[in-house]
Design a protein around this motif. Structure first.
Motif, PDB file in Angstrom:
ATOM      1  N   GLY A  14       0.819  -1.201   0.000  1.00 27.58           N
ATOM      2  CA  GLY A  14       0.000   0.000   0.000  1.00 27.58           C
ATOM      3  C   GLY A  14       0.853   1.251   0.000  1.00 27.58           C
ATOM      4  O   GLY A  14       1.981   1.237   0.493  1.00 27.58           O
ATOM      5  N   ILE A  15       0.303   2.307  -0.579  1.00 27.82           N
ATOM      6  CA  ILE A  15       0.939   3.622  -0.459  1.00 27.82           C
ATOM      7  C   ILE A  15      -0.130   4.614  -0.064  1.00 27.82           C
ATOM      8  O   ILE A  15      -1.306   4.451  -0.391  1.00 27.82           O
TER       9      ILE A  15
ATOM     10  N   ASP B 240       2.379  -6.668 -10.631  1.00 28.41           N
ATOM     11  CA  ASP B 240       1.489  -7.362 -11.568  1.00 28.41           C
ATOM     12  C   ASP B 240       0.158  -6.634 -11.705  1.00 28.41           C
ATOM     13  O   ASP B 240      -0.495  -6.707 -12.741  1.00 28.41           O
ATOM     14  N   ALA B 241      -0.259  -5.977 -10.639  1.00 25.80           N
ATOM     15  CA  ALA B 241      -1.547  -5.281 -10.625  1.00 25.80           C
ATOM     16  C   ALA B 241      -1.449  -4.066  -9.708  1.00 25.80           C
ATOM     17  O   ALA B 241      -0.668  -4.050  -8.756  1.00 25.80           O
ATOM     18  N   VAL B 242      -2.248  -3.060 -10.032  1.00 22.44           N
ATOM     19  CA  VAL B 242      -2.312  -1.823  -9.256  1.00 22.44           C
ATOM     20  C   VAL B 242      -3.779  -1.456  -9.101  1.00 22.44           C
ATOM     21  O   VAL B 242      -4.569  -1.615 -10.025  1.00 22.44           O
ATOM     22  N   CYS B 243      -4.130  -0.971  -7.926  1.00 25.36           N
ATOM     23  CA  CYS B 243      -5.477  -0.455  -7.699  1.00 25.36           C
ATOM     24  C   CYS B 243      -5.335   0.977  -7.207  1.00 25.36           C
ATOM     25  O   CYS B 243      -4.621   1.240  -6.243  1.00 25.36           O
ATOM     26  N   THR B 244      -5.992   1.878  -7.892  1.00 29.68           N
ATOM     27  CA  THR B 244      -6.026   3.263  -7.452  1.00 29.68           C
ATOM     28  C   THR B 244      -7.497   3.650  -7.304  1.00 29.68           C
ATOM     29  O   THR B 244      -8.250   3.598  -8.256  1.00 29.68           O
ATOM     30  N   SER B 245      -7.883   3.957  -6.084  1.00 26.99           N
ATOM     31  CA  SER B 245      -9.290   4.213  -5.800  1.00 26.99           C
ATOM     32  C   SER B 245      -9.468   5.563  -5.116  1.00 26.99           C
ATOM     33  O   SER B 245      -8.926   5.782  -4.028  1.00 26.99           O
ATOM     34  N   HIS B 246     -10.191   6.455  -5.781  1.00 21.71           N
ATOM     35  CA  HIS B 246     -10.505   7.776  -5.237  1.00 21.71           C
ATOM     36  C   HIS B 246      -9.248   8.517  -4.788  1.00 21.71           C
ATOM     37  O   HIS B 246      -9.197   9.089  -3.708  1.00 21.71           O
TER      38      HIS B 246
ATOM     39  N   GLY C 166       0.189  -5.900 -17.246  1.00 22.91           N
ATOM     40  CA  GLY C 166      -0.364  -5.870 -15.900  1.00 22.91           C
ATOM     41  C   GLY C 166      -1.698  -5.145 -15.893  1.00 22.91           C
ATOM     42  O   GLY C 166      -2.023  -4.382 -16.800  1.00 22.91           O
ATOM     43  N   LEU C 167      -2.461  -5.378 -14.854  1.00 23.15           N
ATOM     44  CA  LEU C 167      -3.806  -4.817 -14.751  1.00 23.15           C
ATOM     45  C   LEU C 167      -3.860  -3.687 -13.721  1.00 23.15           C
ATOM     46  O   LEU C 167      -3.171  -3.740 -12.700  1.00 23.15           O
ATOM     47  N   MET C 168      -4.686  -2.698 -14.014  1.00 23.98           N
ATOM     48  CA  MET C 168      -4.918  -1.619 -13.076  1.00 23.98           C
ATOM     49  C   MET C 168      -6.421  -1.409 -12.912  1.00 23.98           C
ATOM     50  O   MET C 168      -7.140  -1.239 -13.893  1.00 23.98           O
ATOM     51  N   LEU C 169      -6.871  -1.447 -11.682  1.00 26.02           N
ATOM     52  CA  LEU C 169      -8.242  -1.059 -11.364  1.00 26.02           C
ATOM     53  C   LEU C 169      -8.196   0.429 -11.055  1.00 26.02           C
ATOM     54  O   LEU C 169      -7.489   0.869 -10.144  1.00 26.02           O
ATOM     55  N   PHE C 170      -8.931   1.214 -11.832  1.00 24.12           N
ATOM     56  CA  PHE C 170      -8.895   2.674 -11.753  1.00 24.12           C
ATOM     57  C   PHE C 170     -10.283   3.148 -11.345  1.00 24.12           C
ATOM     58  O   PHE C 170     -11.245   2.992 -12.094  1.00 24.12           O
TER      59      PHE C 170
ATOM     60  N   ALA D 266     -15.525   3.019 -12.364  1.00 18.43           N
ATOM     61  CA  ALA D 266     -14.434   2.056 -12.239  1.00 18.43           C
ATOM     62  C   ALA D 266     -14.121   1.463 -13.599  1.00 18.43           C
ATOM     63  O   ALA D 266     -15.023   1.120 -14.356  1.00 18.43           O
ATOM     64  N   MET D 267     -12.822   1.363 -13.886  1.00 16.60           N
ATOM     65  CA  MET D 267     -12.365   0.750 -15.129  1.00 16.60           C
ATOM     66  C   MET D 267     -11.259  -0.234 -14.807  1.00 16.60           C
ATOM     67  O   MET D 267     -10.421   0.029 -13.930  1.00 16.60           O
ATOM     68  N   LEU D 268     -11.254  -1.344 -15.519  1.00 20.10           N
ATOM     69  CA  LEU D 268     -10.135  -2.275 -15.470  1.00 20.10           C
ATOM     70  C   LEU D 268      -9.316  -2.019 -16.724  1.00 20.10           C
ATOM     71  O   LEU D 268      -9.851  -2.023 -17.839  1.00 20.10           O
ATOM     72  N   LEU D 269      -8.027  -1.762 -16.531  1.00 24.47           N
ATOM     73  CA  LEU D 269      -7.146  -1.385 -17.631  1.00 24.47           C
ATOM     74  C   LEU D 269      -5.979  -2.362 -17.719  1.00 24.47           C
ATOM     75  O   LEU D 269      -5.574  -2.953 -16.719  1.00 24.47           O
ATOM     76  N   ARG D 270      -5.447  -2.498 -18.923  1.00 31.31           N
ATOM     77  CA  ARG D 270      -4.263  -3.320 -19.135  1.00 31.31           C
ATOM     78  C   ARG D 270      -3.149  -2.421 -19.647  1.00 31.31           C
ATOM     79  O   ARG D 270      -3.356  -1.639 -20.568  1.00 31.31           O
ATOM     80  N   ARG D 271      -1.987  -2.549 -19.026  1.00 35.93           N
ATOM     81  CA  ARG D 271      -0.823  -1.761 -19.436  1.00 35.93           C
ATOM     82  C   ARG D 271      -0.271  -2.331 -20.727  1.00 35.93           C
ATOM     83  O   ARG D 271      -0.009  -3.519 -20.839  1.00 35.93           O
ATOM     84  N   GLN D 272      -0.102  -1.467 -21.721  1.00 39.56           N
ATOM     85  CA  GLN D 272       0.475  -1.871 -22.995  1.00 39.56           C
ATOM     86  C   GLN D 272       1.988  -2.062 -22.840  1.00 39.56           C
ATOM     87  O   GLN D 272       2.598  -1.568 -21.897  1.00 39.56           O
ATOM     88  N   GLU D 273       2.598  -2.730 -23.806  1.00 39.67           N
ATOM     89  CA  GLU D 273       4.048  -2.890 -23.841  1.00 39.67           C
ATOM     90  C   GLU D 273       4.688  -1.543 -24.186  1.00 39.67           C
ATOM     91  O   GLU D 273       4.096  -0.720 -24.872  1.00 39.67           O
ATOM     92  N   PHE D 274       5.923  -1.326 -23.720  1.00 46.86           N
ATOM     93  CA  PHE D 274       6.675  -0.155 -24.158  1.00 46.86           C
ATOM     94  C   PHE D 274       6.991  -0.310 -25.637  1.00 46.86           C
ATOM     95  O   PHE D 274       7.257  -1.394 -26.118  1.00 46.86           O
ATOM     96  N   GLU D 275       7.021   0.776 -26.342  1.00 45.39           N
ATOM     97  CA  GLU D 275       7.458   0.767 -27.732  1.00 45.39           C
ATOM     98  C   GLU D 275       8.887   1.311 -27.755  1.00 45.39           C
ATOM     99  O   GLU D 275       9.323   1.968 -26.813  1.00 45.39           O
TER     100      GLU D 275
END
Length: 154
Positions: free
Chosen positions: A11-12, A45-51, A74-78, A136-145
């Motif tokens: 947690g942060i 692997d996953a991040v959740c950022t809520s409010h 990786g997945l992010m719950l936003f 709320a959105m579930l997002l997937r981090r794209q690869e770096f280009e």
């Protein structure tokens, strides 16, 4: 909830008292500003950022930090409060909630997230924002280009 299911959770928080409470309840927690997470790139692997995003002053920098510490694919719950015109403690066009630094619509948040390298996997996972008080959105981090080797260097 994830900690109780056996996942390793970090947690942060910007509030040191909340970090202490979190540690006392068995979860590793750090007192950090979201614009300087101090974790190596591709740590989670996953991040959740809520409010939290609506309280910052530079949302794209906060989101770039989340992108940086999240592993590719990786997945992010936003989760953010909805943009509403009433005075129920959420963002509103005539002024903002006393602790919110910005008023952004769901489309504006989505646009920022996509431009910064996230793919929307699912939207409104938590129900209707009018009823539940958040988008709320579930997002997937794209690869770096090759042309975008380190988002923290922007």
């Amino acid at each position: 909830m994830l900690f109780e299911k056996g996942y390793r959770v970090t947690g942060i928080d910007i509030n040191p008292a909340d970090c202490i409470w979190t540690r006392e309840n068995g979860v590793e927690s750090f007192w950090l500003n979201m614009m300087d997470l101090q974790f190596p790139n591709e740590s989670f692997d996953a991040v959740c950022t809520s409010h939290t995003q609506e309280h910052g002053h530079v949302p794209w920098m906060q989101i770039l930090e989340l992108f940086a510490v999240l592993k590719p694919n990786g997945l992010m719950l936003f989760v953010v409060p909805p943009y509403k015109e009433d005075d129920m403690g959420f963002n509103r066009p005539g002024g903002i909630h006393e602790s919110h630094s910005m008023c952004l619509t769901e489309n504006q948040w989505t646009s920022i997230l996509i431009r910064l390298g996230f793919e929307v996997v699912s939207e409104r996972l938590c129900g209707d924002p009018i009823v539940s008080g958040h988008n709320a959105m579930l997002l997937r981090r794209q690869e770096f280009e090759e042309t975008f080797p380190n988002c923290r260097s922007l």
